[in-house]
Design an enzyme around this catalytic site. Structure first.
Site, PDB file in Angstrom:
ATOM      1  N   SER A 198       0.750  -1.307   0.134  1.00  0.00           N
ATOM      2  CA  SER A 198       0.175  -0.023  -0.062  1.00  0.00           C
ATOM      3  C   SER A 198       0.916   1.263   0.158  1.00  0.00           C
ATOM      4  CB  SER A 198      -0.861   0.085   1.195  1.00  0.00           C
ATOM      5  OG  SER A 198      -1.559   1.166   1.397  1.00  0.00           O
ATOM      6  N   GLY A 199       0.498   2.016  -0.984  1.00  0.00           N
ATOM      7  CA  GLY A 199       1.600   3.407  -1.231  1.00  0.00           C
ATOM      8  C   GLY A 199       1.567   4.418   0.008  1.00  0.00           C
ATOM      9  N   CYS A 324      -8.201   1.872  12.223  1.00  0.00           N
ATOM     10  CA  CYS A 324      -9.737   1.537  12.429  1.00  0.00           C
ATOM     11  C   CYS A 324     -10.309   1.346  13.567  1.00  0.00           C
ATOM     12  CB  CYS A 324      -9.736   0.175  11.341  1.00  0.00           C
ATOM     13  SG  CYS A 324      -8.887   0.054   9.836  1.00  0.00           S
TER      14      CYS A 324
HETATM   15  N1  PLP Z   1      -2.952  -4.558   6.127  1.00  0.00           N
HETATM   16  C1  PLP Z   1      -2.099  -3.901   6.988  1.00  0.00           C
HETATM   17  C2  PLP Z   1      -1.305  -4.688   7.953  1.00  0.00           C
HETATM   18  C3  PLP Z   1      -2.643  -2.502   7.133  1.00  0.00           C
HETATM   19  O1  PLP Z   1      -2.036  -2.036   8.390  1.00  0.00           O
HETATM   20  C4  PLP Z   1      -3.362  -1.728   6.509  1.00  0.00           C
HETATM   21  C5  PLP Z   1      -3.744  -0.450   6.838  1.00  0.00           C
HETATM   22  O2  PLP Z   1      -3.680   0.092   7.763  1.00  0.00           O
HETATM   23  C6  PLP Z   1      -3.915  -2.461   5.513  1.00  0.00           C
HETATM   24  C7  PLP Z   1      -3.822  -3.784   5.212  1.00  0.00           C
HETATM   25  C8  PLP Z   1      -5.166  -1.819   4.361  1.00  0.00           C
HETATM   26  O3  PLP Z   1      -4.293  -0.791   3.607  1.00  0.00           O
HETATM   27  P1  PLP Z   1      -5.083   0.102   2.916  1.00  0.00           P
HETATM   28  O4  PLP Z   1      -5.419   1.542   3.609  1.00  0.00           O
HETATM   29  O5  PLP Z   1      -4.186   0.685   1.759  1.00  0.00           O
HETATM   30  O6  PLP Z   1      -6.221  -0.149   2.400  1.00  0.00           O
END
Ligand code: PLP
Length: 386
Positions: A198-199, A324
């Protein structure tokens, strides 16, 4: 008041070099990369160059990179694709400390009749290897594990996990969202089939991610329609963000050593300083291997929302766990899985640093924290005698 930003696992500042590299793709090179005219072809050249940078960053070939909108989309795509590719198998293994992008997707398959095993962790957040060995069987279609935890920074032995899964013919997806730019990623010779990036977690903009798909891995696309991304994700490419993502990968590779030394030293300084300044403070995951930028620390008899509010008033940005979770009052599922006692669970704060963090910022935090905790302790609902 100067802002002290220590919430880099939630999101990061876009690097100015990334921003500059993106700029021409808004108003000058705005063509659709699928168009055959010159302005479209210039955009395509930019996208191809960015794809090469992402591939180089993780030891992959450009054809193995699919651009997505975020880490969550990469995770969902990989999980759904794996289960559609092996329809005769009905078992999924994941862990109880995954990001919800993975956990909710796997739980959704449990509602559809799949057997879903969530492997637990020990008190330091380490992966339970014995439980994993016992859970793997020839009905296992997919093992989906995170490389590093977003709340604690605890690193899982993903290569060993992947090798064991391969012995049972399962596909392996790794959520590498929290390791990119923090520890090296090298897909050459790896047993991992798919990997999510994720960028916005490493100084590219929000809204751009990538899914690595090892050559030869069976794949079912999630977004139907156009034939972009070699027919693996429909939708016109987010060109400017893809360019930024490529530049962020190039920079992340150059800064990896800095992360392992400068950023880790600062994190250790913060950890030692807070433990010295606040009696009873407990570092969560302290005996496990962790990403160099993350400190999850619990202050007994204090409430995390109170701590975060006081920190915010001083211009210090931190988090109570994943971004979240920080909007809900639910205890963190990660810390709950680690068996963190309730007196600590309510006062756990995540500080996540970046290459922009400074020693002055860290020292300021160490200086203000004892007073914040003292004030909150005196108002605490917890009975210290218990
Ligand atoms: N996976 C992990 C371990 C993360 O920390 C996050 C975001 O906090 C994500 C996936 C989701 O990434 P994105 O916010 O780019 O959808």
């Amino acid at each position: 008041m100067d802002l002290i930003y220590l919430d880099n696992n939630a999101t990061t500042k876009v690097d100015e070099a990334v921003f500059e590299e993106m700029m021409p793709y808004f108003c000058a090179i705005y063509g659709n990369p699928s168009s055959l005219h010159p302005i479209g072809q210039r955009a395509k050249t930019g996208v191809d160059a960015a794809r090469k940078k992402v591939a180089d960053f993780i030891g992959a070939s450009p054809s193995e990179i699919v651009f997505t909108s975020c880490g969550s989309e990469s995770d969902s795509t990989a999980i759904v694709s794996a289960l559609m590719s092996l329809p005769e198998r009905h078992h999924v293994i994941t862990t109880s400390v995954e990001h919800l992008a993975v956990l909710d997707c796997c739980r959704d398959f449990a509602h559809k009749g799949y057997r879903v095993t969530e492997i637990g962790v020990d008190g330091d957040g380490n992966f339970d290897e014995d439980a994993y060995a016992a859970a793997l069987d020839d009905d296992t279609a997919l093992v989906s594990v995170m490389w590093a935890n977003n709340e604690t920074g605890v690193v899982f032995p993903v290569e060993e996990i992947a090798r064991a899964a391969k012995r049972h013919g399962a596909l392996v997806h790794v959520d590498a969202v929290q390791v990119a730019g923090k520890i090296p990623i090298d897909m050459r010779g790896s047993s991992i089939d798919t990997l999510a990036l994720s960028g916005h977690k490493f100084h590219a903009p929000k809204g751009i991610g990538a899914l690595y798909i090892r050559e030869g891995t069976p794949f079912h696309k999630l977004f139907l329609g156009g034939h972009q991304e070699r027919n693996r994700r429909a939708g016109t490419e987010n060109t400017a963000s893809i360019i930024g993502f490529g530049k962020a990968c190039e920079l992340a590779a150059a800064f990896l050593e800095h992360e392992a030394t400068y950023v880790k030293d600062l994190r250790d300084r913060l950890q030692e300083g807070l433990c010295r300044a606040v009696p009873g403070a407990a570092v969560l995951g302290c005996n496990a291997e962790r990403t160099p930028n993350t400190l999850c620390i619990a202050f007994p008899y204090a409430q995390e929302d109170g701590i975060l509010q006081e920190l915010s008033e001083m211009g210090i940005c931190a988090s109570s766990g994943s971004a979240c979770n920080s909007r809900t009052l639910d205890a963190s599922h990660v810390l709950t899985a680690m068996g963190v006692p309730s007196s600590l669970l309510n006062g756990a704060i995540r500080f996540s640093l970046s290459r922009y963090s400074t020693r002055q910022e860290i020292d300021r935090l160490i200086e203000v924290m004892p007073r914040i905790i003292n004030d909150l302790e005196s108002m605490s609902i917890w009975d210290k005698e218990q």
